[in-house]
Design an enzyme around this catalytic site. Structure first.
Site, PDB file in Angstrom:
ATOM      1  N   GLN A 195       0.834  -1.196   0.000  1.00  0.00           N
ATOM      2  CA  GLN A 195       0.000   0.000   0.000  1.00  0.00           C
ATOM      3  C   GLN A 195       0.870   1.247   0.000  1.00  0.00           C
ATOM      4  O   GLN A 195       1.228   1.775   1.047  1.00  0.00           O
ATOM      5  CB  GLN A 195      -0.951   0.002   1.210  1.00  0.00           C
ATOM      6  CG  GLN A 195      -1.957   1.118   1.120  1.00  0.00           C
ATOM      7  CD  GLN A 195      -3.013   1.043   2.199  1.00  0.00           C
ATOM      8  OE1 GLN A 195      -3.137   0.082   2.928  1.00  0.00           O
ATOM      9  NE2 GLN A 195      -3.784   2.108   2.292  1.00  0.00           N
ATOM     10  N   PHE A 196       1.196   1.722  -1.203  1.00  0.00           N
ATOM     11  CA  PHE A 196       2.060   2.893  -1.323  1.00  0.00           C
ATOM     12  C   PHE A 196       1.417   4.133  -0.718  1.00  0.00           C
ATOM     13  O   PHE A 196       2.113   5.069  -0.331  1.00  0.00           O
ATOM     14  CB  PHE A 196       2.441   3.138  -2.790  1.00  0.00           C
ATOM     15  CG  PHE A 196       1.329   3.676  -3.641  1.00  0.00           C
ATOM     16  CD1 PHE A 196       1.183   5.039  -3.828  1.00  0.00           C
ATOM     17  CD2 PHE A 196       0.422   2.820  -4.264  1.00  0.00           C
ATOM     18  CE1 PHE A 196       0.152   5.542  -4.613  1.00  0.00           C
ATOM     19  CE2 PHE A 196      -0.596   3.310  -5.040  1.00  0.00           C
ATOM     20  CZ  PHE A 196      -0.731   4.677  -5.224  1.00  0.00           C
ATOM     21  N   THR A 197       0.096   4.147  -0.570  1.00  0.00           N
ATOM     22  CA  THR A 197      -0.568   5.340  -0.031  1.00  0.00           C
ATOM     23  C   THR A 197      -0.241   5.580   1.439  1.00  0.00           C
ATOM     24  O   THR A 197      -0.540   6.653   1.964  1.00  0.00           O
ATOM     25  CB  THR A 197      -2.102   5.268  -0.215  1.00  0.00           C
ATOM     26  OG1 THR A 197      -2.601   4.128   0.479  1.00  0.00           O
ATOM     27  CG2 THR A 197      -2.468   5.189  -1.691  1.00  0.00           C
TER      28      THR A 197
END
Length: 177
Positions: A105-107
């Protein structure tokens, strides 16, 4: 008045610290779950029963030592009660023989610039995909490979979970010095 002065001082110190020492670490949000699953394009690609759902954010500067730290900490976090002794917060996922679902989850490294999210500190996808795959392998090699599941890197995923507790912990691989 004195309490307000202390609060203002702590806020100023905290703001200076974050501005001068940005976090550069792998980040994991660990949730104790009764069950969890990942769907991609309407199809379930991974699912677990009781265990841990781990959302993983990879920073652009992350290295193998960050991956090792996150793997070791997640697998050894004592987030489960010991039913034999009645003690809470006593056993880890391995002692309970539970499962782990990893989701990239790069966010987790998103910051707002005005109202628009900016993800420039997250590792770029072409570099992050093999790094994330090596993290999944590290978990499999450190525990029972059949107990480690993951989502689909870079896909638009629907993550479903039944949070147990709820228990949610945030873990960074390094702390600013």
């Amino acid at each position: 008045m004195y309490a307000l002065s202390i609060l203002q001082s702590l806020t100023t110190i905290g703001n200076r610290r974050t501005q001068s020492q940005p976090i550069r670490a792998m980040r994991a949000v660990v949730q104790r779950v009764a069950s969890a699953s990942v769907e991609v394009e309407g199809r379930t690609v991974s699912e677990i029963g009781p265990g841990l759902l781990v959302l993983v954010g990879i920073h652009d500067s992350d290295s193998d030592s960050d991956a090792e730290f996150i793997c070791r900490k997640v697998l050894n976090m004592r987030l489960f009660p010991n039913e034999a002794t009645g003690r809470g917060w006593d056993q880890n996922v391995m002692q309970r023989n539970y499962e782990v679902l990893l989701v990239s989850q790069f966010t987790l490294y998103g910051f707002l610039k005005g109202n628009k999210p900016d993800f420039h500190v997250a590792m770029p996808p072409q570099k992050a995909e093999p790094f994330y795959a090596s993290l999944v392998d590290r978990f499999k090699n450190s525990y029972n490979p059949d107990k480690i599941k993951d989502g689909v890197f870079g896909a638009m995923m629907k993550v479903n979970l039944v949070n147990d507790g709820p228990v949610t912990m945030q873990l960074d691989s390094q702390s600013p010095k």
